[in-house]
Design an enzyme around this catalytic site. Sequence first.
Site, PDB file in Angstrom:
ATOM      1  N   CYS A  65       0.822  -1.206   0.000  1.00 28.40           N
ATOM      2  CA  CYS A  65       0.000   0.000   0.000  1.00 28.40           C
ATOM      3  C   CYS A  65       0.864   1.268   0.000  1.00 28.40           C
ATOM      4  O   CYS A  65       1.568   1.530  -0.959  1.00 28.40           O
ATOM      5  CB  CYS A  65      -0.996  -0.024   1.151  1.00 28.40           C
ATOM      6  SG  CYS A  65      -2.368   1.144   0.917  1.00 28.40           S
ATOM      7  N   HIS A  82      -4.347  -4.732  -0.222  1.00 24.84           N
ATOM      8  CA  HIS A  82      -4.139  -5.349   1.095  1.00 24.84           C
ATOM      9  C   HIS A  82      -4.592  -6.806   1.087  1.00 24.84           C
ATOM     10  O   HIS A  82      -5.617  -7.156   1.687  1.00 24.84           O
ATOM     11  CB  HIS A  82      -4.914  -4.586   2.169  1.00 24.84           C
ATOM     12  CG  HIS A  82      -4.352  -3.249   2.510  1.00 24.84           C
ATOM     13  ND1 HIS A  82      -3.270  -3.071   3.348  1.00 24.84           N
ATOM     14  CD2 HIS A  82      -4.710  -2.017   2.090  1.00 24.84           C
ATOM     15  CE1 HIS A  82      -3.001  -1.780   3.459  1.00 24.84           C
ATOM     16  NE2 HIS A  82      -3.855  -1.120   2.706  1.00 24.84           N
ATOM     17  N   GLU A 118      -3.430  -8.949   2.817  1.00 28.78           N
ATOM     18  CA  GLU A 118      -3.287  -9.441   4.188  1.00 28.78           C
ATOM     19  C   GLU A 118      -4.515  -9.159   5.056  1.00 28.78           C
ATOM     20  O   GLU A 118      -4.610  -9.672   6.181  1.00 28.78           O
ATOM     21  CB  GLU A 118      -2.045  -8.832   4.846  1.00 28.78           C
ATOM     22  CG  GLU A 118      -2.190  -7.426   5.396  1.00 28.78           C
ATOM     23  CD  GLU A 118      -2.125  -6.332   4.335  1.00 28.78           C
ATOM     24  OE1 GLU A 118      -2.153  -5.145   4.714  1.00 28.78           O
ATOM     25  OE2 GLU A 118      -2.056  -6.657   3.137  1.00 28.78           O
TER      26      GLU A 118
END
Length: 311
Positions: free
Chosen positions: A142, A241, A243
């Site tokens: 990011c 993202h 994650e």
Amino acid sequence: MPLRLPDRLPAIELLKKENIFVMDASRAHAQDIRPLRLVILNLMPLKITTETDLIRLLSNTPLQIDISFMKLKSHTPKNTPIEHMMMFYKDFETLRKEKFDGMIITGAPVEQMPFEEVSYWNEMKEIFVWARTHVTSTLYICWAAQAGLYYHYGVPKYALEKKKFGIFKQHLSAGPAVAAHTLPIFRGFDDEFSMPHSRHTEVRRADILDNPALSLLAEGSESGVSVVMARGGREFFITGHLEYAPDTLDKEYRRDLGKRDDVEMPVNYYRYNNPNERPLVTWRAHANLFFSNWINYYVYQETPYNIEEIE
């Protein structure tokens, strides 16, 4: 996998409840193998949440990984107890003489500021330079992806008219520089995959394609550039993202709702696009696969056995 984590790290107990196998440092010392060394520079406000999200994904491999957490000397986090930071994190100055097989640099809540106005920009620049000679492969996420592309390759960021917020379809690039589906980082991937995004700025494909040092690997028709590679896989830049946990965007949406007049519901996220319904998780499988491929093909298979030989 047996992740080797600092004793008493909160993520250990949280992930055990999900039946994810992690190992504290005391037990790991009994294993006579050379673990991979991974350092995480965690710039996100909620440190414990980000630690848990990343460790969850890194657990999906049979390799033993020794994880360290790095913090900035030039920035004091406001949303994480100082006791947690003192117990589990080390300053860059403390770690700069060490070498690591892999590194992850997270996003940060400063994306709308010019890079040079970020209070810790000078220290970030030192870390970017350091990583090139002390880390086998670095994963930028990011804001860190935008910052790394800007510092190393002069790629600018651009403000979006409105926040890019939700789950967006990505497709693998077919060229012109590289056919992404042939690369190990995407081994096992489908032609399309989903990725969460939450950002106010972007990098543009024209700037990536204009730089011969960069390879555009994945993008979305709505979200734009999502995965860029450089230096043969020693650097990956992820604008979204992967994650994120299932409820991360929901928490962000409800946190901001009513506080600003520009808050919109995350797209392609809730079942039936109804915020009263649960999120529909469509990115978990590819997220696990991406991190496993990165660890296996770009860290484990590329790093020297003698870690001091990294250069």
